[in-house]
Design an enzyme around this catalytic site. Sequence first.
Site, PDB file in Angstrom:
ATOM      1  CG  ASP A 151      -0.495  -8.672   6.733  1.00 41.84           C
ATOM      2  OD1 ASP A 151      -1.539  -8.013   6.561  1.00 41.84           O
ATOM      3  OD2 ASP A 151       0.451  -8.662   5.910  1.00 41.84           O
ATOM      4  CB  CYS A 181      -0.902  -0.002   1.237  1.00 46.59           C
ATOM      5  SG  CYS A 181      -1.791  -1.556   1.481  1.00 46.59           S
ATOM      6  CB  ILE A 185      -3.254 -10.699   3.304  1.00 48.44           C
ATOM      7  CG1 ILE A 185      -2.182 -11.448   2.486  1.00 48.44           C
ATOM      8  CG2 ILE A 185      -3.657 -11.513   4.533  1.00 48.44           C
ATOM      9  CD1 ILE A 185      -0.905 -11.710   3.255  1.00 48.44           C
TER      10      ILE A 185
END
Length: 536
Positions: free
Chosen positions: A106, A2, A57
């Site tokens: 995560d 990101c 994720i």
Amino acid sequence: MCGIVGVLSFTNSAFRVSDPYLTRMRDVMSHRGPDGAGIFVSGEGRLGLGFRRLAIIDLSERAMQPMSNEDGTLWVVFNGEIYNHAEIRAELESRGGHRWKTDHSDTEVILHAFEEWGIDCVHKFRGMFAIALWDAKRRQLWLIRDRIGVKPLYYSIHHGRITFASEIKALLEDDEQERAVNEEALYYYLSFNATPAPHTLFSGIQKLAPGTWLRINEEGHVQESRYWDVLDHTQPLTNVSEAEIAERILSELRTSVKLRKISDVPVGVFLSGGIDSSTNAALFSEGEGQPVKTFSIGYDREYESYPSELRYARRIAHEVGAEHRELLLRESDLLDSLHRIIRHQDEPLADPVCMPVYYVSKLARDSGVIVCQVGEGSDELFCGYPYWKHSLRLQRYSSLLPIPNALRKLGLAGLNLVEGGRTASYRRQFSCEVLRRALSNRPVFWGGAEVFSDSQKRQFLSPRLLKKFTQLSSWEALRPIRQRFEEKAWEPSPLNWMTYLDLSLRLPELLLMRVDKMSMAVSLEARVPFLDHKFV
């Protein structure tokens, strides 16, 4: 992967973070995160965090950032991946005391790991990351960069605040950010094709070095610490057979590739046809129920400066049963993309490979793949460059010269006369530079992407810069690296120095930087199996 951004206004500053200020900095990096955006501004306006999301994720909205713990006393924005997050989460759950709001994020693992172990939690993370954590109880901001430097993190301290971001362009959205060239960094750039950390080419903007964290309190006090160095985790294998070493290397690399397959979106492999990417593709295909997706770049015709390797890529793709895609580039493609490449680099990276990396990333993204494994790091670990062999020979020759100190000084003084100035050939200038290093008791090898020596640079610098840098040598950028090497290396050989230096400078500041900037320009995450810290 990101884009992150943030600001902390110190207690002696009247500056307050506003939503428009933070949003402007965040959204100049929209290419890093097309799947969503978020901000958090503390109630008193002293702390702001911004985030652009590329969902990899846990695609749910609950995994959105900025993310806080249960009571809002700890906030995080994070760029990268923690590949062993499930293992860490299981350990945290067994300890108890943590409330979870996501299924398998995560990011949330980082929050609860920090709650449990403090900054030592970083030693549990296996992955690539640039992390910003705000501890509201202690009024401390933590900035953390991964061990090898796969993910960049920039910061600037000015006008009573610290700003940070994944890209320099976000910091330049602050109207009070200085806009000037860092001339010392420029001097180093002319030697190394990139600027060594903590420098950038922008005065007042720094990048966090790999394996390092910063802790900044609300008064503006900054503490920096190197939390990891590869030489602290290296053991000699002097009594181990080559067969066993080869087996251990392959086993660890197989684990690294497997970890980098973890994703909730499609994953592929960049395939050049070389040993590194071919190994990636072969190991990636193991245990797969469907063909691995591979991507290659070639050129519309044979160029003497760059022979096509597509035939090797096609052969490997056939061997592993890949779903293979190729793109042939033309000279016009460079001209068409040059302005975009320059914009996304932020600061110059003197590497023409940025162009094919940009286009192979775009090929993968246009094919529906969001994550790709790449082969960077293998040449540095396994002496894959012809220039390294040449440097080793030169180092051996220079080590054979038992010259007394008095003669060394005379030799150094005479080199300026022998070198020949502007009219001398490059070969002559380089030979003199090698002698200069040998006579100065310095290593011959100053990096795998060295361009201009100190004496060569002084031939084209302006009179003002010549005067300013009279006593400066590019060795000053390497001195702390050499000092760590001499203190920690169990075998301080020339070859180990070459690996350590390129792991410390060329990889994070040039090769990995180009991968990050060019892949994220098209919203693609690049993962680097050869640079898993346990494999390294």
